[in-house]
Design a protein around this motif. Structure first.
Motif, PDB file in Angstrom:
ATOM      1  N   VAL A  95      -9.282  -0.751   0.349  1.00 43.48           N
ATOM      2  CA  VAL A  95      -9.407  -2.155  -0.046  1.00 43.48           C
ATOM      3  C   VAL A  95     -10.807  -2.667   0.290  1.00 43.48           C
ATOM      4  O   VAL A  95     -11.453  -3.315  -0.524  1.00 43.48           O
ATOM      5  CB  VAL A  95      -8.319  -3.008   0.645  1.00 43.48           C
ATOM      6  N   ALA A  96     -11.277  -2.357   1.509  1.00 45.69           N
ATOM      7  CA  ALA A  96     -12.590  -2.831   1.940  1.00 45.69           C
ATOM      8  C   ALA A  96     -13.715  -2.216   1.104  1.00 45.69           C
ATOM      9  O   ALA A  96     -14.702  -2.880   0.799  1.00 45.69           O
ATOM     10  CB  ALA A  96     -12.800  -2.513   3.415  1.00 45.69           C
ATOM     11  N   ALA A  97     -13.570  -0.948   0.715  1.00 45.25           N
ATOM     12  CA  ALA A  97     -14.598  -0.279  -0.075  1.00 45.25           C
ATOM     13  C   ALA A  97     -14.466  -0.581  -1.563  1.00 45.25           C
ATOM     14  O   ALA A  97     -15.290  -0.147  -2.354  1.00 45.25           O
ATOM     15  CB  ALA A  97     -14.526   1.226   0.155  1.00 45.25           C
ATOM     16  N   GLN A  98     -13.423  -1.294  -1.928  1.00 42.31           N
ATOM     17  CA  GLN A  98     -13.134  -1.649  -3.321  1.00 42.31           C
ATOM     18  C   GLN A  98     -13.005  -0.403  -4.194  1.00 42.31           C
ATOM     19  O   GLN A  98     -13.500  -0.343  -5.313  1.00 42.31           O
ATOM     20  CB  GLN A  98     -14.195  -2.598  -3.870  1.00 42.31           C
ATOM     21  N   ILE A  99     -12.323   0.610  -3.647  1.00 42.83           N
ATOM     22  CA  ILE A  99     -12.051   1.842  -4.392  1.00 42.83           C
ATOM     23  C   ILE A  99     -10.632   1.752  -4.899  1.00 42.83           C
ATOM     24  O   ILE A  99      -9.697   1.535  -4.129  1.00 42.83           O
ATOM     25  CB  ILE A  99     -12.239   3.075  -3.492  1.00 42.83           C
ATOM     26  N   SER A 100     -10.463   1.915  -6.202  1.00 42.44           N
ATOM     27  CA  SER A 100      -9.133   1.778  -6.789  1.00 42.44           C
ATOM     28  C   SER A 100      -8.673   3.094  -7.393  1.00 42.44           C
ATOM     29  O   SER A 100      -9.456   4.022  -7.584  1.00 42.44           O
ATOM     30  CB  SER A 100      -9.143   0.697  -7.872  1.00 42.44           C
ATOM     31  N   GLY A 101      -7.402   3.143  -7.728  1.00 44.96           N
ATOM     32  CA  GLY A 101      -6.817   4.313  -8.355  1.00 44.96           C
ATOM     33  C   GLY A 101      -7.237   4.485  -9.804  1.00 44.96           C
ATOM     34  O   GLY A 101      -6.922   5.504 -10.418  1.00 44.96           O
ATOM     35  N   ASN A 102      -7.942   3.512 -10.379  1.00 48.20           N
ATOM     36  CA  ASN A 102      -8.405   3.651 -11.762  1.00 48.20           C
ATOM     37  C   ASN A 102      -9.487   4.718 -11.889  1.00 48.20           C
ATOM     38  O   ASN A 102      -9.540   5.440 -12.874  1.00 48.20           O
ATOM     39  CB  ASN A 102      -8.945   2.322 -12.289  1.00 48.20           C
ATOM     40  N   ASP A 103     -10.365   4.767 -10.889  1.00 50.01           N
ATOM     41  CA  ASP A 103     -11.479   5.709 -10.938  1.00 50.01           C
ATOM     42  C   ASP A 103     -11.266   6.926 -10.052  1.00 50.01           C
ATOM     43  O   ASP A 103     -11.825   7.982 -10.302  1.00 50.01           O
ATOM     44  CB  ASP A 103     -12.773   5.017 -10.515  1.00 50.01           C
ATOM     45  N   TYR A 104     -10.481   6.768  -8.995  1.00 53.93           N
ATOM     46  CA  TYR A 104     -10.306   7.827  -8.021  1.00 53.93           C
ATOM     47  C   TYR A 104      -8.823   8.083  -7.777  1.00 53.93           C
ATOM     48  O   TYR A 104      -8.007   7.175  -7.850  1.00 53.93           O
ATOM     49  CB  TYR A 104     -10.977   7.459  -6.689  1.00 53.93           C
ATOM     50  N   THR A 105      -8.506   9.325  -7.446  1.00 54.41           N
ATOM     51  CA  THR A 105      -7.150   9.684  -7.043  1.00 54.41           C
ATOM     52  C   THR A 105      -7.145   9.729  -5.524  1.00 54.41           C
ATOM     53  O   THR A 105      -7.944  10.450  -4.924  1.00 54.41           O
ATOM     54  CB  THR A 105      -6.757  11.057  -7.626  1.00 54.41           C
ATOM     55  N   ILE A 106      -6.261   8.955  -4.919  1.00 54.31           N
ATOM     56  CA  ILE A 106      -6.216   8.847  -3.476  1.00 54.31           C
ATOM     57  C   ILE A 106      -4.884   9.407  -3.004  1.00 54.31           C
ATOM     58  O   ILE A 106      -3.826   8.894  -3.358  1.00 54.31           O
ATOM     59  CB  ILE A 106      -6.361   7.376  -3.038  1.00 54.31           C
ATOM     60  N   ALA A 107      -4.927  10.486  -2.212  1.00 58.37           N
ATOM     61  CA  ALA A 107      -3.686  11.099  -1.732  1.00 58.37           C
ATOM     62  C   ALA A 107      -3.924  11.733  -0.371  1.00 58.37           C
ATOM     63  O   ALA A 107      -4.790  12.596  -0.224  1.00 58.37           O
ATOM     64  CB  ALA A 107      -3.195  12.153  -2.722  1.00 58.37           C
ATOM     65  N   GLY A 108      -3.159  11.300   0.613  1.00 55.37           N
ATOM     66  CA  GLY A 108      -3.197  11.916   1.935  1.00 55.37           C
ATOM     67  C   GLY A 108      -4.561  11.949   2.587  1.00 55.37           C
ATOM     68  O   GLY A 108      -4.927  12.945   3.184  1.00 55.37           O
TER      69      GLY A 108
END
Length: 167
Positions: A95-108
């Motif tokens: 949230v703080a880095a403004q990284i979303s699942g639209n551009d990146y896959t975030i898992a574990g």
């Protein structure tokens, strides 16, 4: 009185030589630009990693500046960042880095580019783009890069293709 013919233009041999020289130059330049997509993905991930580190440090600094040890939320640019023991959680960092699942896959705890090839589904896995032979891992033996590893064509010295690893 005798007329002198002046030659205008280039001869056929001169034109062919120019085409051959351009062909040789393009043969050397093409492999350098062949894998720009891979370099762009690496740069994007490195940028995201830097953004996440900076966001975590900024959230921690804000938490320290507020001086409230019991606080579990820090507000950065109008966004609530969840904190645990003074540091943002995994979700808080995103949230703080403004990284979303639209551009990146975030898992574990791992962030990768959405839609980018992974080692499991990559199409060009260890084959030489010049001769289609296998690439093998080699180690630099001399010079400033001694000990670093790189990928090289298995048909060396016939094919001299190399790809430096980012380690």
């Amino acid at each position: 009185m005798r007329k002198i013919n002046k030659q205008a233009g280039f001869t056929l041999i001169e034109l062919i030589m120019v085409i051959v020289i351009l062909g040789v130059l393009s043969a050397f330049a093409l492999p350098r630009f062949a894998d720009l997509g891979g370099q762009a993905r690496i740069a994007s991930i490195n940028g995201a990693a830097g953004s996440m580190k900076a966001a975590a440090n900024i959230a921690h600094a804000q938490w320290l500046a507020e001086g409230n040890a019991a606080s579990v939320l820090v507000v950065l640019e109008g966004v609530d960042v969840v904190m645990v023991n003074g540091y943002p959680t995994e979700a808080g960092i995103m949230v703080a880095a403004q990284i979303s699942g639209n551009d990146y896959t975030i898992a574990g705890g791992t962030v990768s580019l959405a839609g980018a090839p992974t080692p499991d589904n990559q199409t060009a896995t260890n084959s030489c783009p010049r001769c289609s032979s296998n690439l093998v891992t080699r180690t630099v033996k001399k010079g400033d890069n001694k000990g670093n590893q790189f990928l090289a064509c298995s048909t060396f010295p016939k094919c001299r293709y190399t790809l430096h690893k980012n380690m």
